[in-house]
Design an enzyme around this catalytic site. Sequence first.
Site, PDB file in Angstrom:
ATOM      1  N   THR A   1      24.882 -60.259 -26.618  1.00 25.12           N
ATOM      2  CA  THR A   1      23.953 -60.520 -27.704  1.00 25.12           C
ATOM      3  C   THR A   1      22.837 -61.414 -27.172  1.00 25.12           C
ATOM      4  O   THR A   1      23.138 -62.350 -26.444  1.00 25.12           O
ATOM      5  CB  THR A   1      24.697 -61.262 -28.845  1.00 25.12           C
ATOM      6  OG1 THR A   1      25.838 -60.492 -29.177  1.00 25.12           O
ATOM      7  CG2 THR A   1      23.808 -61.475 -30.047  1.00 25.12           C
TER       8      THR A   1
ATOM      9  N   ARG B   1      17.905 -66.348 -24.969  1.00 21.87           N
ATOM     10  CA  ARG B   1      19.014 -66.920 -25.745  1.00 21.87           C
ATOM     11  C   ARG B   1      19.483 -68.197 -25.067  1.00 21.87           C
ATOM     12  O   ARG B   1      19.508 -68.284 -23.840  1.00 21.87           O
ATOM     13  CB  ARG B   1      20.149 -65.900 -25.801  1.00 21.87           C
ATOM     14  CG  ARG B   1      21.444 -66.476 -26.283  1.00 21.87           C
ATOM     15  CD  ARG B   1      22.566 -65.463 -26.328  1.00 21.87           C
ATOM     16  NE  ARG B   1      23.828 -66.175 -26.292  1.00 21.87           N
ATOM     17  CZ  ARG B   1      25.027 -65.606 -26.273  1.00 21.87           C
ATOM     18  NH1 ARG B   1      25.125 -64.292 -26.294  1.00 21.87           N
ATOM     19  NH2 ARG B   1      26.109 -66.321 -26.235  1.00 21.87           N
TER      20      ARG B   1
HETATM   21  C1  LIG Z   1      28.932 -63.389 -19.065  1.00 20.14           C
HETATM   22  C2  LIG Z   1      28.925 -62.891 -20.466  1.00 20.14           C
HETATM   23  N1  LIG Z   1      28.584 -61.622 -20.698  1.00 20.14           N
HETATM   24  C3  LIG Z   1      28.577 -61.138 -21.947  1.00 20.14           C
HETATM   25  C4  LIG Z   1      28.904 -61.939 -22.973  1.00 20.14           C
HETATM   26  C5  LIG Z   1      28.793 -61.412 -24.365  1.00 20.14           C
HETATM   27  N2  LIG Z   1      30.070 -61.189 -24.974  1.00 20.14           N
HETATM   28  C6  LIG Z   1      30.660 -62.110 -25.703  1.00 20.14           C
HETATM   29  S1  LIG Z   1      32.083 -61.607 -26.341  1.00 20.14           S
HETATM   30  C7  LIG Z   1      31.894 -60.077 -25.652  1.00 20.14           C
HETATM   31  C8  LIG Z   1      32.857 -58.982 -25.897  1.00 20.14           C
HETATM   32  C9  LIG Z   1      34.232 -59.442 -26.141  1.00 20.14           C
HETATM   33  O1  LIG Z   1      35.049 -58.348 -26.096  1.00 20.14           O
HETATM   34  P1  LIG Z   1      36.589 -58.532 -25.971  1.00 20.14           P
HETATM   35  O2  LIG Z   1      36.942 -59.412 -24.833  1.00 20.14           O
HETATM   36  O3  LIG Z   1      37.222 -57.192 -25.978  1.00 20.14           O
HETATM   37  O4  LIG Z   1      36.976 -59.336 -27.277  1.00 20.14           O
HETATM   38  P2  LIG Z   1      36.800 -58.872 -28.797  1.00 20.14           P
HETATM   39  O5  LIG Z   1      35.497 -59.387 -29.237  1.00 20.14           O
HETATM   40  O6  LIG Z   1      36.921 -57.395 -28.822  1.00 20.14           O
HETATM   41  O7  LIG Z   1      37.933 -59.544 -29.495  1.00 20.14           O
HETATM   42  C10 LIG Z   1      30.749 -60.001 -24.929  1.00 20.14           C
HETATM   43  C11 LIG Z   1      30.315 -58.795 -24.227  1.00 20.14           C
HETATM   44  C12 LIG Z   1      29.242 -63.273 -22.683  1.00 20.14           C
HETATM   45  N3  LIG Z   1      29.579 -64.126 -23.630  1.00 20.14           N
HETATM   46  N4  LIG Z   1      29.252 -63.710 -21.446  1.00 20.14           N
END
Ligand SMILES: Cc1ncc(C[n+]2csc(CCOP(=O)(O)OP(=O)(O)O)c2C)c(N)n1
Length: 1179
Positions: A31, A114
């Site tokens: 995001t 961000r």
């Molecule tokens: C380095 C980094 N890349 C991308 C993100 C954005 N991000 C935060 S949570 C997330 C996905 C989480 O997915 P998952 O681990 O499957 O947990 P869920 O939300 O499905 O419970 C992403 C892509 C981040 N916080 N840090």
Amino acid sequence: MCPKALVCDGNTAVSRVAHYLSDAAILFPITPSTPAGENYDVMVGKGERNVFGQVPALHQLQSEAGVSGGLHGALLGGALATTFTSSQGLLLMIPNMYKIAGEMLPITLHNPTRAIGQQAQSIYCDYSDAMAVRSTGWCMMASNTVQEAQDLAAICHLSAIKGSLPFFHMYDGFRTSHSISKIDELPKEVMKDLLDVDAVKRFRERAMNPEHPVNFGVVAGTGTLFQSMEALNPYFERMPDLVQDYMDEFAKRTGRQYHLFDYVGHPEAESVVILMGSSASAAEEAIEYLSKKGEKVGVVKVHLFRPFSTKHLLAAIPKTCRKVAVLDRMKELGAKEPMYLDVVEAHADAGISRKIYGGVYGLGGKEFTPQHVAAVFNNLKKDKPLNHFSVGVEDDVTFRSLPLPEQIDAVPPSTKQCMFWGVGADGTVGANKDAIKIIGTNTPLHCQGAFAYDAKKSGGVTVSHLRFGKDPIKSEYYITAADYVACHASVYMEKFDMVSSLKENGIFMINSSWTSPEDFEKHCPPKVLRELAEKNAKLYSLDAVKIAKEVGLGPRTNQPLQAVFFVLSKVLPAEQAISLQKAAIKKTYSSKGMDIVEKNWAAVDRATKEFIEIKYDRKKWLGLKDKPVEVDMTKPKFVREWMEPVAALKGDSLKVSEQPIWSWPMGTTKYEKRGLAKNVPQWNAKKCVQCGACSFHCPHAVIRPYLATKDELKDAPASFETVKARGKKLKGLQYRIQISPEDCTGCGVCIKACPADALSFTPFDEVREVQKANYKFANALPIRRELVDKFSLKGQQFQEPLLEFSGACPGCAESPYATLLTRLFGDRAVIATASGCSVVWAGTAGFQAFTPSQDRGCGPAFGNSLFEDNAEFCYGLWAATDQRRKFLAETCYNILEHPAAGSLSSDVTTALKQWMENFMDYELSKVYGDVLRGLLHTGIESLTKNGELRALMHEILAQEDMLSKQSHWAVGGDGWAYDIGFGGLDHVIASGKNVNFLVFDNNQYANTGGQKSKATPLGAVAKFASTGTRQKSKDLGAIAMSYGHVYVAQIAMGADPAQTIKAFKEAESYDGPSVIIACCPCINWGIRKGMGESQIEQKYCVETGLWPLYRFDPRRVAEGKNPLMIDNAEVKRPLEEQLARENRYLQLKRNDPESYKALVEQLKSDIEFKIAKLHKLAE
Ligand SMILES: Cc1ncc(C[n+]2csc(CCOP(=O)(O)OP(=O)(O)O)c2C)c(N)n1
Ligand code: SF4
Ligand code: SF4
Ligand code: SF4
């Protein structure tokens, strides 16, 4: 040729350009950049070709670190590559960004800006991420509006190719990336026309290729590296002119002229502000306003930030200017901000003497409006302006903030401004996006839509800000004076200040069943009604809930509410607007069937007839007196003074000194009382079999059983019905199921989980007060946790949930697992969570759902490091505990072995020995630790006269909080465990240390909107896999089992509660690494019957064989047994029965039936393969 209008957000505008000007995108979601990648994916899915005549490729990697490596490779392979990222994602790319710049590879990286997680994480805009890459050698371009984001995206790609350097394109996260505007579309042909094809050829020719091999990535000695860096200078020196040339060429073809630094304002300005991003538009609007008042002011809008061209900057500032304020949207702790330093240096270098002042604004998405710009100019007017100031906060600690003048209304009066207060996922935002598209594409009006969300998952507050006008809209900030305010949830009247932003004579429309002024007087605070009267507001009400229900739309009220907006706001003639709305409904819903379309049409027709004007007695309402405010002093100070203003969206008013900085308090969501549910469960005591299923499955720990003696019930409220508690161990006690009505989300999970049909929905309004009182009484009863074995469905219900009222989506399947964890081990748990839904539903700053025990005070300690490093973070927590507890054990040993130990009483030596013998046992280390602690607290001086022994005992006392053994849990989603954090997880489980993992496997990256992960099953449509997932999912359990020393369990609490509880018990008790993989149906699966079925969906997953249940316990080997125990791994139900319940499969079935068929067959054989493998292993 008249340009084609495009109504879209910044991400869409940017990704369209990126699609046309690149060969491939390599992606990872974060995001607010994710929708850009998703749009790219959709364009690829539709087969849209780029300027080279090919459909570009899209590749998803396991992390941004992986993406940057992939980009580096793609570029050296001769492909023009691109990506979209932000914040923490950008940080992971930095190492490769240096290499890419050093090798002068042409790429454009698009980054909606961000904040980087420092004091707290934020998904909102500031430039701390962008500024972190300013030393990598990438050229940096800033876009200030959606139009610019499109246009300058193209300038970046084109300049990168021609100048052979990488470009970093920044535009404001959420403000520009997500706000919708009407822009002039940049035709693909213009991009093609401007492309330097020779440069493309040269780029491809220098790629790594065995036909003409070359070497990149050499290791240099001390003799040459310096020179080779200096050799790059000419490429950077020529870039500003090259970019300006492109901007001029671009203007010739589009009529839109940009400069590296654009000046707007008085030609003889005396004071100038310099800034970049969306706030430059707010500044421009303020300058117009102030100029009309005769002030000689101006603004320099920065576009090309790197290479920083002194020549172009100085040329942009009027010669008359004496004072400059440079505004940086980031804070460099312990140093001066970057753009300020650049401007100071530019002036010093050129020998120009102007006073230059630096200021910080807008961190973490803080609003920046013309009022703030005026504050900056007021500061410059002073004889001694404040330097290194802040604007937008009240800094009562270091006193750097500027005082704010009166609010300025710089929006042209012809612009119509409308605000909509909705509930997350109620369709309000979607309907408003449609409204903008309808108005933007069917009228000559300019339009803008920006959307504010709180940090909750669905169910939070959303505020849509829509502007329409004949003049271009420069107001890049939220509405402060609205013509139309709509409140889509009547409960908000008590919670939020929606009226202060309404203009005089404006329209206030509410979705409610209230039909008379008396109804309003009954339900709304007098202050709100008085303000409505003061504004002479026209007040309207529509019972959209009733209409939606009656036409068969369930809770979806967005279309009837939008219809009323069209009729009342008069942005378009009502008839035209309604017919356009109906056309949009057909377009959106026809794939779901004409019956849905017709229901929505019917709702629209009824809404246009059924809304009513509330004719109130203005005089009466003007005279309404406020009820005395009762401050509940039993609430913690933090809740009263910090959390409550923030919950009321008044966080901006908090001063710097009021901000917690060391750590955050736990257990505060219980004070939130969101009142989300329209219906809440009602308990039927006679039917209840006291099984505990409702409390086990409730995602929000809202429904709980209580035990009480008859004596304790003497003062119970009249409606506090109880029944005799069942079971020998509960003899003499009464039992009751109680909900906390204002914390219930109305998801219905408990009702579906109840095996005895003892729960049913009842309207919230009818039972709210009664059940509130009952809950208060129940909550004060003693907690009787020891009577029934906690490792049973019946027993777990009597354990205190130390995770309550989480911000998860109604019906979420992740949070009940975590609640169970806290019921079983919460008083000794250290929980590390990966970024993802679990960090969001567990708590946003100040709103923490993990809570200490009411009667014991202890509870789960909870923390988040990053998305990528949660396993390692938890390992660190474990290592610290291990080390510190070993120190205690050594100290005990040293006391017992001390020459003077014989002088100690047997109480002391026994306590020391017993603790030492049991210090690795969770329960006994606490029991004996308490004994030891008790003795030491009686006074060490009375225990021994020996100075050395006393010193050792003081060492123990100093770390007495480490006497009990702690239970370490790393929790997070499959995105973390399977993808970005897999390396860490793998390393930690390989280490053999006692770290437990709980993986919430919801098959995708839920928190960023549902992108594909390596857990996504074949055939499922996810974001970044819009044409269906084509790869088999990863088998994390099999990988973990392959070590042999790791406890592994695959569980589904909705399918088998007993197996779930057993797995938790075994995992924690195993003195080594454990991995529990939990089945978590999610809102993004599109369960057709709704999230109330999230636990039932788990049964389907198990019965179709998609989710086999098993446990693998290495301890069994010593007993001569196979470590693998299969609890349920059989296909008992046709797979199609499950797939037909979920939109993620149905979407593919609808759009591409052939692929669907083929993928389902593959999925079936994958299931068979995995089940057969499991059985083989268990033989
Ligand atoms: C380095 C980094 N890349 C991308 C993100 C954005 N991000 C935060 S949570 C997330 C996905 C989480 O997915 P998952 O681990 O499957 O947990 P869920 O939300 O499905 O419970 C992403 C892509 C981040 N916080 N840090
Ligand atoms: S409706 Fe949902 S939130 Fe409310 S008590 Fe039942 S399960 Fe819990
Ligand atoms: S699930 Fe139903 S039967 Fe079981 S405890 Fe809850 S209300 Fe009673
Ligand atoms: S896992 Fe899914 S259902 Fe749960 S909070 Fe996240 S998005 Fe919502």
